[in-house]
Design a protein around this motif. Structure first.
Motif, PDB file in Angstrom:
ATOM      1  N   VAL A 163       0.591  -1.359   0.127  1.00  0.00           N
ATOM      2  CA  VAL A 163      -0.091   0.132  -0.100  1.00  0.00           C
ATOM      3  C   VAL A 163       1.114   1.458   0.129  1.00  0.00           C
ATOM      4  O   VAL A 163       2.395   1.124   0.333  1.00  0.00           O
ATOM      5  CB  VAL A 163      -1.036   0.175   1.229  1.00  0.00           C
ATOM      6  N   ASP A 164       0.841   2.833  -0.957  1.00  0.00           N
ATOM      7  CA  ASP A 164       0.610   3.437  -0.826  1.00  0.00           C
ATOM      8  C   ASP A 164       0.299   4.468   0.377  1.00  0.00           C
ATOM      9  O   ASP A 164       1.072   5.516   0.415  1.00  0.00           O
ATOM     10  CB  ASP A 164       0.651   4.029  -2.011  1.00  0.00           C
ATOM     11  N   ASP A 165       0.117   4.009   1.479  1.00  0.00           N
ATOM     12  CA  ASP A 165      -0.264   4.676   2.466  1.00  0.00           C
ATOM     13  C   ASP A 165       0.402   4.305   3.844  1.00  0.00           C
ATOM     14  O   ASP A 165       0.385   2.999   4.927  1.00  0.00           O
ATOM     15  CB  ASP A 165      -1.794   4.388   3.011  1.00  0.00           C
ATOM     16  N   LYS A 166       1.606   5.838   4.248  1.00  0.00           N
ATOM     17  CA  LYS A 166       2.089   5.173   5.610  1.00  0.00           C
ATOM     18  C   LYS A 166       1.945   4.825   7.099  1.00  0.00           C
ATOM     19  O   LYS A 166       2.328   3.110   7.749  1.00  0.00           O
ATOM     20  CB  LYS A 166       3.134   6.554   6.088  1.00  0.00           C
ATOM     21  N   GLU A 167       0.720   5.294   7.766  1.00  0.00           N
ATOM     22  CA  GLU A 167       0.207   4.727   8.562  1.00  0.00           C
ATOM     23  C   GLU A 167      -0.597   3.771   8.042  1.00  0.00           C
ATOM     24  O   GLU A 167      -0.171   2.541   9.328  1.00  0.00           O
ATOM     25  CB  GLU A 167      -0.647   6.114   8.884  1.00  0.00           C
ATOM     26  N   ALA A 168      -1.199   3.629   7.359  1.00  0.00           N
ATOM     27  CA  ALA A 168      -2.502   2.428   6.963  1.00  0.00           C
ATOM     28  C   ALA A 168      -1.290   0.466   6.678  1.00  0.00           C
ATOM     29  O   ALA A 168      -1.176  -0.786   7.573  1.00  0.00           O
ATOM     30  CB  ALA A 168      -2.835   2.031   5.369  1.00  0.00           C
ATOM     31  N   ALA A 169      -0.336   0.963   6.583  1.00  0.00           N
ATOM     32  CA  ALA A 169       1.083  -0.750   6.187  1.00  0.00           C
ATOM     33  C   ALA A 169       1.756  -0.087   7.879  1.00  0.00           C
ATOM     34  O   ALA A 169       1.551  -1.684   7.869  1.00  0.00           O
ATOM     35  CB  ALA A 169       2.169   0.624   5.334  1.00  0.00           C
ATOM     36  N   LEU A 170       1.876   0.277   8.203  1.00  0.00           N
ATOM     37  CA  LEU A 170       2.285   0.168   9.528  1.00  0.00           C
ATOM     38  C   LEU A 170       1.358  -0.521  10.188  1.00  0.00           C
ATOM     39  O   LEU A 170       1.270  -2.127  11.399  1.00  0.00           O
ATOM     40  CB  LEU A 170       2.741   1.722  10.211  1.00  0.00           C
ATOM     41  N   HIS A 199      10.377  -2.302  13.393  1.00  0.00           N
ATOM     42  CA  HIS A 199       9.741  -2.366  14.795  1.00  0.00           C
ATOM     43  C   HIS A 199       9.257  -2.788  14.609  1.00  0.00           C
ATOM     44  O   HIS A 199       8.623  -3.381  16.118  1.00  0.00           O
ATOM     45  CB  HIS A 199      10.279  -0.973  15.304  1.00  0.00           C
ATOM     46  N   ALA A 200       8.001  -3.041  13.508  1.00  0.00           N
ATOM     47  CA  ALA A 200       6.586  -3.042  13.447  1.00  0.00           C
ATOM     48  C   ALA A 200       6.883  -5.276  13.798  1.00  0.00           C
ATOM     49  O   ALA A 200       5.899  -5.894  14.112  1.00  0.00           O
ATOM     50  CB  ALA A 200       5.355  -3.057  12.889  1.00  0.00           C
ATOM     51  N   GLY A 240      12.378   6.568   7.739  1.00  0.00           N
ATOM     52  CA  GLY A 240      11.389   6.839   9.270  1.00  0.00           C
ATOM     53  C   GLY A 240      10.930   5.692   8.656  1.00  0.00           C
ATOM     54  O   GLY A 240      10.367   4.349   9.932  1.00  0.00           O
ATOM     55  N   HIS A 241       9.531   5.382   8.108  1.00  0.00           N
ATOM     56  CA  HIS A 241       8.576   4.502   7.557  1.00  0.00           C
ATOM     57  C   HIS A 241       9.495   3.070   8.032  1.00  0.00           C
ATOM     58  O   HIS A 241       8.485   2.421   8.117  1.00  0.00           O
ATOM     59  CB  HIS A 241       8.216   4.377   6.564  1.00  0.00           C
ATOM     60  N   ALA A 242      10.183   2.855   6.749  1.00  0.00           N
ATOM     61  CA  ALA A 242      11.245   1.551   6.836  1.00  0.00           C
ATOM     62  C   ALA A 242      11.698   1.434   8.245  1.00  0.00           C
ATOM     63  O   ALA A 242      11.483  -0.073   9.023  1.00  0.00           O
ATOM     64  CB  ALA A 242      12.883   1.616   5.507  1.00  0.00           C
ATOM     65  N   LEU A 262       6.771  -9.214   4.537  1.00  0.00           N
ATOM     66  CA  LEU A 262       7.297  -8.481   3.450  1.00  0.00           C
ATOM     67  C   LEU A 262       6.443  -6.964   3.145  1.00  0.00           C
ATOM     68  O   LEU A 262       5.627  -7.010   2.733  1.00  0.00           O
ATOM     69  CB  LEU A 262       8.610  -8.333   1.858  1.00  0.00           C
ATOM     70  N   ALA A 263       7.546  -5.613   2.609  1.00  0.00           N
ATOM     71  CA  ALA A 263       6.332  -4.579   3.594  1.00  0.00           C
ATOM     72  C   ALA A 263       6.889  -3.625   1.860  1.00  0.00           C
ATOM     73  O   ALA A 263       8.664  -3.400   2.408  1.00  0.00           O
ATOM     74  CB  ALA A 263       6.722  -4.339   4.207  1.00  0.00           C
ATOM     75  N   ARG A 264       6.303  -3.011   1.918  1.00  0.00           N
ATOM     76  CA  ARG A 264       7.370  -1.092   0.895  1.00  0.00           C
ATOM     77  C   ARG A 264       7.008  -0.317   1.500  1.00  0.00           C
ATOM     78  O   ARG A 264       6.002  -0.032   2.668  1.00  0.00           O
ATOM     79  CB  ARG A 264       6.220  -0.538  -0.338  1.00  0.00           C
ATOM     80  N   ALA A 265       7.856   1.053   1.726  1.00  0.00           N
ATOM     81  CA  ALA A 265       8.070   1.114   2.506  1.00  0.00           C
ATOM     82  C   ALA A 265       8.734   3.361   1.884  1.00  0.00           C
ATOM     83  O   ALA A 265       8.899   3.034   1.316  1.00  0.00           O
ATOM     84  CB  ALA A 265       9.860   2.029   3.461  1.00  0.00           C
ATOM     85  N   PHE A 266       7.826   3.379   2.158  1.00  0.00           N
ATOM     86  CA  PHE A 266       7.738   4.948   1.872  1.00  0.00           C
ATOM     87  C   PHE A 266       9.320   5.696   1.534  1.00  0.00           C
ATOM     88  O   PHE A 266       9.456   6.257   0.643  1.00  0.00           O
ATOM     89  CB  PHE A 266       6.458   5.541   2.828  1.00  0.00           C
ATOM     90  N   ASP A 267       9.933   5.776   2.897  1.00  0.00           N
ATOM     91  CA  ASP A 267      10.963   6.475   3.527  1.00  0.00           C
ATOM     92  C   ASP A 267      11.912   6.017   4.488  1.00  0.00           C
ATOM     93  O   ASP A 267      11.357   4.892   4.606  1.00  0.00           O
ATOM     94  CB  ASP A 267      10.546   8.274   3.937  1.00  0.00           C
TER      95      ASP A 267
END
Length: 608
Positions: free
Chosen positions: A475-482, A512-513, A505-507, A498-503
């Motif tokens: 997904v392309d939503d930082k909060e939603a992905a977290l 940590h999640a 900090g998000h990575a 496995l996850a797509r990170a926005f930047d």
């Protein structure tokens, strides 16, 4: 007689359920929202409708548990670090808005010709926003987790914190208040502070061990009972100590926000929260005293308009002065323009203290209720002025018993590229996305994409997360992905994630999640772009490749330090003497020298 009483009680329960079930879908269908549907249903079945209920206050007192559970769920989303990060909004923005609104609304009472003290108490009650209505509206609009939603929540939290001192002030302003009364109030404040400290200590050291023991028993119903016990017990502790029940439940939620049982608790409480919150709105609708409104309609109408307009202007001005944009300031003013349920408590205390008589209390209570009824209509008017096209889910398929080797959550540009090599190797895919229009468009190109929110446990189960060999968050939503990462790791800890990170900090947040692999969405393309730029500038292919690889090594080292030691450690590396660019330059110099040496060796071999 007992049988008749039981039958009557059951009749009232059936009436309440029927009223809500009938009204809410109709009001949502015509675009008026669920809150207004509940309020209208309450008016119809209440004393001034068909008269099924004679004492709506009894319903409200029970249904306040819905507000309590709502605040508990909000608390579960607020980790202590996140709450600490909101401290400026809570004690800064919240304090400025509350104090400014009290001053402005006191002037409204004075302009109507009332004395200073009654004007102050009346205005103070209207300042306290309805937590139930605002939270419900934020949830329905999907803005609770956004920055503007968090600011509104911070203001509501400050208003809850202000309950004890405001009640103490009302008691001191009352006729016949003695030094002993003042002393008792200060003692009450001390008891309230002690209760908060005790709840924090209990939550930190007792709750998690308790839930671990209960989880090991394997009895699901016991876990549900324990969740209700925590919510209601903390609410009761705060109520006995003079604070609001909602504050106690919120604190309990915050203390459990980092627990491994957080998502389970949320799932257990959610059904009770929804039913009781709807019951609260039904009770408010029943409490509308049409006889008082009819006898004093001019004063009630003037009070509603005066208080709501003054409060809206004050909220808007405070927001703008503190740097908030026009759109967010206006939306906040509309959402928080009403008085709240706490005003009923404050006005009752004012009656006991001799500040109001019964007639004034009835008029002010009617004013508060009408303002609560008008709020959903004002929000609708606001949204019509700033229209936002809501996606239609008509005709979309929800996942049900879907099986796939890989579950991909979010099938946009990133997810589509990821899927191609997997399909080429013969893996079966389960695809879900919450963009309704995209789901429709994808079907035209031969993809079966199911409509669903990857943060919902039931959707994940239906989409085959339990049997998948890998789950991909694209997904392309930082909060939603977290949030999806936290839910998936909590429910399916053994499935590779496995996850797509926005930047960057998000990575770090995703690591940590608990995700097993993450990649910043623009990282690889930016690295390839930089490599081709070096070549275009005349650098040797080998040098360009070495520079890129050196950058990868440095970035990997920095990321590892930030993951282990926190963001601060990573920032220290960046600010220290050993800058990443310096490290890369040093390595590049060595690579360049080696390349030059190799070139000279080849030239000498050709000459010889």
């Amino acid at each position: 007689m007992a049988a008749e009483a039981n039958a009557n009680d059951l009749t009232q329960v059936v009436v309440l359920l029927a009223a809500g079930v009938a009204a809410v879908p109709i009001f949502k269908k015509i675009g008026l929202g669920s809150v207004l549907g509940y309020l209208a249903a309450g008016l119809v079945v209440g004393p001034f409708g068909f008269g099924f209920f004679a004492d709506p206050q009894a319903i409200i007192h029970v249904a306040e548990l819905g507000v309590v559970m709502f605040l508990f769920i909000i608390g579960l989303e607020m980790q202590p670090s996140r709450l600490w990060g909101m401290r400026k909004d809570i004690f800064g923005l919240g304090a400025v808005q509350v104090i400014g609104a009290i001053a402005a609304l006191t002037c409204i009472g004075l302009s109507f010709g009332f004395p200073l003290i009654p004007s102050f108490v009346a205005g103070t009650g209207f300042v306290m926003t309805s937590t139930a209505i605002v939270m419900q509206m934020l949830q329905e609009r999907g803005t609770m987790s956004t920055l503007k939603g968090q600011r509104i929540i911070a203001i509501l939290l400050f208003e809850d914190l202000a309950i004890v001192p405001l009640l103490a002030i009302v008691a001191l302003l009352g006729t016949g208040a003695s030094a002993a009364d003042a002393s008792d109030r200060w003692i009450s404040v001390g008891i309230a502070i002690g209760a908060v400290v005790a709840l924090v200590l209990a939550g930190r050291y007792l709750l998690n061990p308790l839930f671990r023991v209960l989880a090991s028993s394997g009895a699901r119903e016991v876990m549900t009972a324990a969740a209700l016990l925590v919510v209601l017990g903390s609410a009761l502790a705060m109520q006995v100590s003079g604070l609001s029940m909602a504050m106690g439940a919120f604190l309990a939620g915050v203390l459990l926000s980092e627990s491994a049982f957080r998502h389970q608790l949320e799932a257990d409480i959610e059904p009770f929260r929804g039913i009781l919150l709807g019951l609260f709105f039904l009770g408010v609708g029943m409490a509308i005293d049409l006889s008082v409104i009819a006898a004093n309609w001019q004063l009630v109408a003037a009070s509603v308009v005066g208080y709501m307009v003054a409060k809206m202007l004050l909220i808007y001005v405070v927001a703008r002065l503190l740097g908030t944009c026009h759109a967010e300031s206006l939306e906040r003013a509309v959402l928080m323009a009403q008085g709240g349920e706490f005003a009923f408590v404050l006005y009752a205390a004012a009656v006991s203290a001799g500040i109001f008589d019964a007639q004034s209390n009835a008029i002010l209570t009617a004013t508060i209720i009408i303002s609560m009824i008008l709020t959903p209509l004002m929000v609708i008017a606001h949204d019509r002025l700033v229209p936002k096209k809501a996606p239609s889910t008509e005709g979309l398929t929800l996942p049900e018993n879907v099986e796939g080797t890989v579950l991909i959550i979010g099938f946009g540009r990133f997810g589509q590229i990821v899927s191609q090599p997997l399909l080429a190797r013969g893996y079966t895919l389960s695809l879900i996305d919450r963009d309704a229009e995209f789901v429709r468009d994808a079907s035209e190109f031969g993809f079966k994409v199911y409509y669903g929110d990857g943060a919902r446990i039931d959707i994940l189960h239906a989409a085959g997360a339990g049997t998948a060999k890998a789950i991909l968050i694209c997904v392309d939503d930082k909060e939603a992905a977290l949030k999806i990462a936290e839910v998936v790791k909590g429910e399916f800890p053994l499935v590779p994630l496995l996850a797509r990170a926005f930047d960057r900090g998000h990575a770090l947040d995703l690591v940590h999640a608990g995700v097993d692999f993450q990649i910043r969405e623009t990282f690889e393309s930016a690295v390839a772009f930089s490599r081709e730029t070096l070549k275009a500038l005349g650098e040797d292919d080998d040098v360009a490749e070495d520079v890129v690889e050196d950058f990868r090594d440095v970035d990997r080292e920095r990321f590892a330090m930030e993951t282990v030691g926190g963001i601060y450690a990573g920032r220290q590396l960046i600010r220290g003497n050993a800058q990443p660019a310096d490290i890369i330059a040093a390595r590049t110099g060595r690579a360049r020298a080696a390349a030059e040496e190799e070139r000279h060796r080849r030239e000498e071999e050709q000459e010889s």
